[in-house]
Design a protein around this motif. Structure first.
Motif, PDB file in Angstrom:
ATOM      1  N   PHE A 126      18.239  -0.186  -1.504  1.00  0.00           N
ATOM      2  CA  PHE A 126      16.868   0.294  -1.447  1.00  0.00           C
ATOM      3  C   PHE A 126      16.738   1.340  -0.347  1.00  0.00           C
ATOM      4  O   PHE A 126      17.448   1.303   0.658  1.00  0.00           O
ATOM      5  CB  PHE A 126      15.890  -0.845  -1.171  1.00  0.00           C
ATOM      6  CG  PHE A 126      15.783  -1.860  -2.276  1.00  0.00           C
ATOM      7  CD1 PHE A 126      16.600  -1.796  -3.402  1.00  0.00           C
ATOM      8  CD2 PHE A 126      14.870  -2.891  -2.196  1.00  0.00           C
ATOM      9  CE1 PHE A 126      16.510  -2.731  -4.419  1.00  0.00           C
ATOM     10  CE2 PHE A 126      14.764  -3.837  -3.206  1.00  0.00           C
ATOM     11  CZ  PHE A 126      15.592  -3.760  -4.322  1.00  0.00           C
ATOM     12  N   ASP A 127      15.796   2.249  -0.498  1.00  0.00           N
ATOM     13  CA  ASP A 127      15.595   3.307   0.496  1.00  0.00           C
ATOM     14  C   ASP A 127      15.140   2.770   1.848  1.00  0.00           C
ATOM     15  O   ASP A 127      15.495   3.304   2.892  1.00  0.00           O
ATOM     16  CB  ASP A 127      14.563   4.316  -0.020  1.00  0.00           C
ATOM     17  CG  ASP A 127      15.138   5.191  -1.126  1.00  0.00           C
ATOM     18  OD1 ASP A 127      16.356   5.454  -1.097  1.00  0.00           O
ATOM     19  OD2 ASP A 127      14.380   5.585  -2.017  1.00  0.00           O
ATOM     20  N   ASN A 128      14.354   1.699   1.834  1.00  0.00           N
ATOM     21  CA  ASN A 128      13.765   1.199   3.078  1.00  0.00           C
ATOM     22  C   ASN A 128      14.343  -0.133   3.537  1.00  0.00           C
ATOM     23  O   ASN A 128      13.711  -0.854   4.304  1.00  0.00           O
ATOM     24  CB  ASN A 128      12.248   1.038   2.903  1.00  0.00           C
ATOM     25  CG  ASN A 128      11.890   0.108   1.747  1.00  0.00           C
ATOM     26  OD1 ASN A 128      12.771  -0.255   0.966  1.00  0.00           O
ATOM     27  ND2 ASN A 128      10.627  -0.270   1.658  1.00  0.00           N
ATOM     28  N   SER A 129      15.540  -0.467   3.073  1.00  0.00           N
ATOM     29  CA  SER A 129      16.107  -1.773   3.419  1.00  0.00           C
ATOM     30  C   SER A 129      16.541  -1.842   4.884  1.00  0.00           C
ATOM     31  O   SER A 129      16.448  -2.876   5.524  1.00  0.00           O
ATOM     32  CB  SER A 129      17.300  -2.090   2.523  1.00  0.00           C
ATOM     33  OG  SER A 129      18.392  -1.235   2.815  1.00  0.00           O
ATOM     34  N   GLY A 130      17.056  -0.718   5.424  1.00  0.00           N
ATOM     35  CA  GLY A 130      17.527  -0.696   6.803  1.00  0.00           C
ATOM     36  C   GLY A 130      18.930  -1.219   6.990  1.00  0.00           C
ATOM     37  O   GLY A 130      19.471  -1.183   8.106  1.00  0.00           O
ATOM     38  N   VAL A 131      19.553  -1.704   5.923  1.00  0.00           N
ATOM     39  CA  VAL A 131      20.927  -2.206   6.032  1.00  0.00           C
ATOM     40  C   VAL A 131      21.891  -1.042   6.218  1.00  0.00           C
ATOM     41  O   VAL A 131      22.744  -1.049   7.104  1.00  0.00           O
ATOM     42  CB  VAL A 131      21.304  -3.024   4.781  1.00  0.00           C
ATOM     43  CG1 VAL A 131      22.751  -3.512   4.891  1.00  0.00           C
ATOM     44  CG2 VAL A 131      20.357  -4.206   4.619  1.00  0.00           C
ATOM     45  N   LYS A 145      25.168  -7.665   8.740  1.00  0.00           N
ATOM     46  CA  LYS A 145      24.908  -6.241   8.488  1.00  0.00           C
ATOM     47  C   LYS A 145      26.192  -5.424   8.659  1.00  0.00           C
ATOM     48  O   LYS A 145      26.501  -4.551   7.827  1.00  0.00           O
ATOM     49  CB  LYS A 145      23.820  -5.736   9.437  1.00  0.00           C
ATOM     50  CG  LYS A 145      23.365  -4.310   9.159  1.00  0.00           C
ATOM     51  CD  LYS A 145      22.241  -3.896  10.096  1.00  0.00           C
ATOM     52  CE  LYS A 145      20.997  -4.716   9.862  1.00  0.00           C
ATOM     53  NZ  LYS A 145      19.852  -4.226  10.687  1.00  0.00           N
ATOM     54  N   TYR A 146      26.954  -5.713   9.727  1.00  0.00           N
ATOM     55  CA  TYR A 146      28.209  -4.995   9.942  1.00  0.00           C
ATOM     56  C   TYR A 146      29.209  -5.294   8.824  1.00  0.00           C
ATOM     57  O   TYR A 146      29.971  -4.410   8.414  1.00  0.00           O
ATOM     58  CB  TYR A 146      28.811  -5.374  11.292  1.00  0.00           C
ATOM     59  CG  TYR A 146      28.086  -4.786  12.485  1.00  0.00           C
ATOM     60  CD1 TYR A 146      27.131  -3.787  12.324  1.00  0.00           C
ATOM     61  CD2 TYR A 146      28.340  -5.238  13.776  1.00  0.00           C
ATOM     62  CE1 TYR A 146      26.464  -3.244  13.406  1.00  0.00           C
ATOM     63  CE2 TYR A 146      27.673  -4.695  14.872  1.00  0.00           C
ATOM     64  CZ  TYR A 146      26.743  -3.709  14.677  1.00  0.00           C
ATOM     65  OH  TYR A 146      26.076  -3.180  15.755  1.00  0.00           O
ATOM     66  N   TRP A 147      29.240  -6.532   8.365  1.00  0.00           N
ATOM     67  CA  TRP A 147      30.155  -6.921   7.283  1.00  0.00           C
ATOM     68  C   TRP A 147      29.842  -6.145   6.010  1.00  0.00           C
ATOM     69  O   TRP A 147      30.750  -5.621   5.351  1.00  0.00           O
ATOM     70  CB  TRP A 147      30.045  -8.423   7.043  1.00  0.00           C
ATOM     71  CG  TRP A 147      30.817  -8.919   5.855  1.00  0.00           C
ATOM     72  CD1 TRP A 147      32.140  -8.703   5.585  1.00  0.00           C
ATOM     73  CD2 TRP A 147      30.303  -9.701   4.774  1.00  0.00           C
ATOM     74  NE1 TRP A 147      32.490  -9.315   4.408  1.00  0.00           N
ATOM     75  CE2 TRP A 147      31.386  -9.937   3.889  1.00  0.00           C
ATOM     76  CE3 TRP A 147      29.059 -10.238   4.476  1.00  0.00           C
ATOM     77  CZ2 TRP A 147      31.241 -10.684   2.722  1.00  0.00           C
ATOM     78  CZ3 TRP A 147      28.915 -10.992   3.323  1.00  0.00           C
ATOM     79  CH2 TRP A 147      29.991 -11.203   2.460  1.00  0.00           C
TER      80      TRP A 147
END
Length: 247
Positions: free
Chosen positions: A90-95, A217-219
């Motif tokens: 998604f555009d706004n997920s932030g992941v 998130k890093y994974w």
């Protein structure tokens, strides 16, 4: 249920041993003595190797149960990983904070879905499609034999999850014991270590929770990065084979 039987590796094994040992050590700080009970009250051969093997087995069993509990909490209560893997396109997920990388991953996901005749409406992905593409990336990287680094990060994520649950349990056990000692009028000197250990366990549980979110998130980012490179190399090899075959 993801986390107990699936994708089990050497990192999972040592994570169980470490978390189980941490839990037993925490119980000793609170005021319980499970290892003393094991050595003195249970009839096992008086052999250091045997005693060590029994302790490791107990640590593994405790870690295994903690892993099951942490998986249940993550799957049914926190849902951090499922939220990230279900929205990372998604555009706004932030992941995926790098916009260029996100464009590449969305492009590769679209190509994969087109090859499998899965429709993407107006280049907007659903949660199921995000989860499908992420699962596909995991298996693709494993088949390519390039999952070593991602497995290490997954192991760190799993360890942080285990520690979060481990320290949370120790906090609640320590809290109950501290209240009991306070009610029974126990001398203040005897309450110092259990009380401050309980506070420390609460802090460690919170920090482990934050670390778990960061590691997840890093994974995800690392796995997608490895998938991008592996898929590019695979496409290049297939292109060369096709080109030589047409000559």
């Amino acid at each position: 249920m993801d986390g107990i039987f699936e994708k089990f590796s050497v990192y999972d094994f040592f994570n169980l041993i470490i978390s189980g040992g941490t839990f037993i050590g925490g119980l000793h700080l609170i005021g319980f003595a499970p290892l003393t009970f094991l050595v003195n009250d249970i009839k096992i051969p008086d052999n250091e190797i045997v005693i060590l093997a029994v302790i490791l087995l107990i640590c593994y069993i405790i870690g295994f149960e903690l892993q099951g509990l942490s998986s249940w909490i993550e799957e049914n209560i926190l849902k951090i990983q499922s939220t990230m893997t279900g929205t990372f396109l998604f555009d706004n997920s932030g992941v995926i904070q790098n916009r260029e990388k996100l464009k590449i991953y969305r492009m590769k996901a679209t190509e994969l879905f087109e090859s499998k005749n899965i429709k993407v409406k107006k280049n907007e992905f659903t949660e199921e499609q995000c989860e499908y593409f992420f699962a596909y990336s995991i298996y693709f990287v494993q088949v390519q034999g390039q999952s070593k680094k991602t497995e290490k990060m997954r192991g760190l994520k799993g360890l942080a999850s285990l520690w979060m649950v481990c320290f949370a349990l120790l906090f609640f056990i320590g809290l109950v014991r501290s209240i009991f000692l306070l009610i029974t009028g126990t001398d203040f000197q005897e309450m110092i270590v259990p009380f401050f250990s309980t506070i420390a366990f609460l802090i460690l549980s919170i920090t482990s929770y934050c670390r778990m979110k960061t590691n997840i998130k890093y994974w995800i980012r690392m796995l997608l990065g490895v998938y991008e490179v592996c898929s590019d190399l695979s496409d290049a090899i297939n292109y060369r084979k096709t080109r030589y075959a047409t000559k």
